[in-house]
Design a protein around this motif. Structure first.
Motif, PDB file in Angstrom:
ATOM      1  N   PHE A 115       0.829  -1.209   0.000  1.00 38.23           N
ATOM      2  CA  PHE A 115       0.000   0.000   0.000  1.00 38.23           C
ATOM      3  C   PHE A 115       0.864   1.260   0.000  1.00 38.23           C
ATOM      4  O   PHE A 115       0.516   2.287   0.613  1.00 38.23           O
ATOM      5  CB  PHE A 115      -0.949  -0.006   1.198  1.00 38.23           C
ATOM      6  CG  PHE A 115      -1.832  -1.232   1.280  1.00 38.23           C
ATOM      7  CD1 PHE A 115      -2.744  -1.517   0.277  1.00 38.23           C
ATOM      8  CD2 PHE A 115      -1.753  -2.109   2.370  1.00 38.23           C
ATOM      9  CE1 PHE A 115      -3.560  -2.655   0.336  1.00 38.23           C
ATOM     10  CE2 PHE A 115      -2.559  -3.236   2.444  1.00 38.23           C
ATOM     11  CZ  PHE A 115      -3.460  -3.520   1.423  1.00 38.23           C
ATOM     12  N   GLY A 122      -3.635   0.203   3.795  1.00 39.60           N
ATOM     13  CA  GLY A 122      -4.747  -0.241   2.982  1.00 39.60           C
ATOM     14  C   GLY A 122      -6.030  -0.017   3.777  1.00 39.60           C
ATOM     15  O   GLY A 122      -6.047  -0.192   4.994  1.00 39.60           O
ATOM     16  N   LYS A 136      -8.167   0.698  -5.307  1.00 38.28           N
ATOM     17  CA  LYS A 136      -7.208   1.806  -5.196  1.00 38.28           C
ATOM     18  C   LYS A 136      -7.887   3.173  -5.141  1.00 38.28           C
ATOM     19  O   LYS A 136      -7.496   4.044  -4.387  1.00 38.28           O
ATOM     20  CB  LYS A 136      -6.231   1.765  -6.379  1.00 38.28           C
ATOM     21  CG  LYS A 136      -5.096   0.775  -6.158  1.00 38.28           C
ATOM     22  CD  LYS A 136      -3.944   1.051  -7.110  1.00 38.28           C
ATOM     23  CE  LYS A 136      -2.790   0.090  -6.841  1.00 38.28           C
ATOM     24  NZ  LYS A 136      -1.625   0.357  -7.672  1.00 38.28           N
ATOM     25  N   SER A 139      -9.568   3.681  -1.801  1.00 40.21           N
ATOM     26  CA  SER A 139      -8.531   3.821  -0.775  1.00 40.21           C
ATOM     27  C   SER A 139      -7.908   5.212  -0.818  1.00 40.21           C
ATOM     28  O   SER A 139      -7.601   5.801   0.225  1.00 40.21           O
ATOM     29  CB  SER A 139      -7.439   2.764  -0.970  1.00 40.21           C
ATOM     30  OG  SER A 139      -7.846   1.536  -0.425  1.00 40.21           O
TER      31      SER A 139
END
Lengths: 162, 162
Positions: A115, A122, A136, A139
Motif C-alpha cells: 500500500f 490499505g 485503489k 482507498s
C-alpha cells in the motif's frame, strides 16, 4: 378436501414466511461481527460529524506495537478495526450516548510495500466476518482524509488502553 | 573546593529532581491498567453528565454470557470493567470526541451470594492493576443508581459487540 389442503398449504406457507421474517429480524438486530470482536482496545471515539460512537480495536501486532511505543511508523501487519454504531440516547439515562444500530466496521491494514501509494495503509471494511479491501480509487479517498495526520503515520487514533 | 563540591552536589540534586519529575510525568501520561486491558468489548458510551468517554469490557464469563444471550441474570463470575477518560476534542478533527486524561476503571462483579444485598453485584475499581472492592456503604450508593435497571439485572450496558 382440495380446498382444505390448499388452505393448509397456505397456512403453512404463511407460518414459514413469518418464521423466516422473524429470523431475519433477529439477525438484523444481532449483526455478525468479524475476527476483530476479540481484539483488545486501542481507543474509543464519538464522531459528532457522523453521529457515531466507536471503539478502535487492534490485532496482536497493533497492540504489541502500541504497548512498545512503536507506532511511528506502525509495523507491517498492523490492523485496526474501527467499529461504529449510530449514536443513541440511553432510554434510562438520557445523559449517556450509547450504541444504537450497528453502522459498520472499517479496517486499516499496514503493508508498507503493498500500500505504498497510500502511506503504507490499505483501507477496507468487514462484511460480516469477511474483511474486504477497497480498490485503489476508494482507498485514495480514505487516505486523503488521513493526510493531515502524516506526522502520526496517518493515524488519528492515539492508543490509550496500554 | 568546598564551594565547588557543594555546587556539584546541588547540580546533581537538581538533575535528579528533574529526572524524577520527568519520570512522574511520563507515568501520569501512561497509566498502569489492570487485567481488563485485554478483555473483549461489550459496549462503549459517552457520559455527557460526567464528561467521560468510556469502553465497557467483560471478562471471559461476561463475554460468553453475552454471546449466549444469558444475561438475565448475568452468571456468577461475570466482571465488567467500565474504563473512562475525560472527553477531549481531537486536535486535528474537532468533530471527534476522544479520550483525554485517564479517569479510572470501575468494576461490577457478579456473585449472587456474596453481594446478595446489592442485587448480586459487587462494585469496585482498579487501582493500577489491583482490583479494589468498595465497602458495603459505598456499594449501596453505587447500587442505588442501578435500581432503575432492575429488569435488566441492574445493568445499563447492552452488549453490542457479540
Amino acid at each position: 378436501m382440495k380446498n382444505a389442503s390448499t388452505a393448509a398449504l397456505l397456512l403453512a406457507a404463511a407460518a414459514f414466511t413469518t418464521a423466516t421474517t422473524l429470523h431475519a429480524e433477529t439477525q438484523a438486530a444481532k449483526p455478525v461481527h468479524g475476527e476483530y470482536k476479540d481484539w483488545s482496545t486501542l481507543s474509543v471515539s464519538h464522531r459528532l460529524d457522523k453521529q457515531l460512537v466507536r471503539t478502535i480495536l487492534g490485532n496482536d501486532v497493533a497492540i504489541k506495537a502500541a504497548r512498545a511505543g512503536n507506532t511511528k511508523p506502525w509495523p507491517d501487519g498492523t490492523v485496526f478495526a474501527k467499529v461504529g454504531w449510530k449514536e443513541k440516547t440511553h432510554p434510562n439515562w438520557p445523559q449517556a450516548v450509547v450504541p444504537g444500530e450497528f453502522a459498520g466496521a472499517e479496517a486499516m491494514v499496514k503493508d508498507s510495500k503493498k500500500f505504498a501509494e497510500t502511506g503504507g495503509w490499505g483501507f477496507g471494511h468487514w462484511e460480516g466476518d469477511k474483511l474486504v479491501m477497497n480498490d485503489k480509487e476508494k482507498s485514495a479517498t480514505c487516505f486523503a482524509c488521513h493526510t493531515p495526520m502524516k506526522d502520526n503515520d496517518y493515524v488519528y487514533t492515539v492508543p490509550v488502553l496500554q
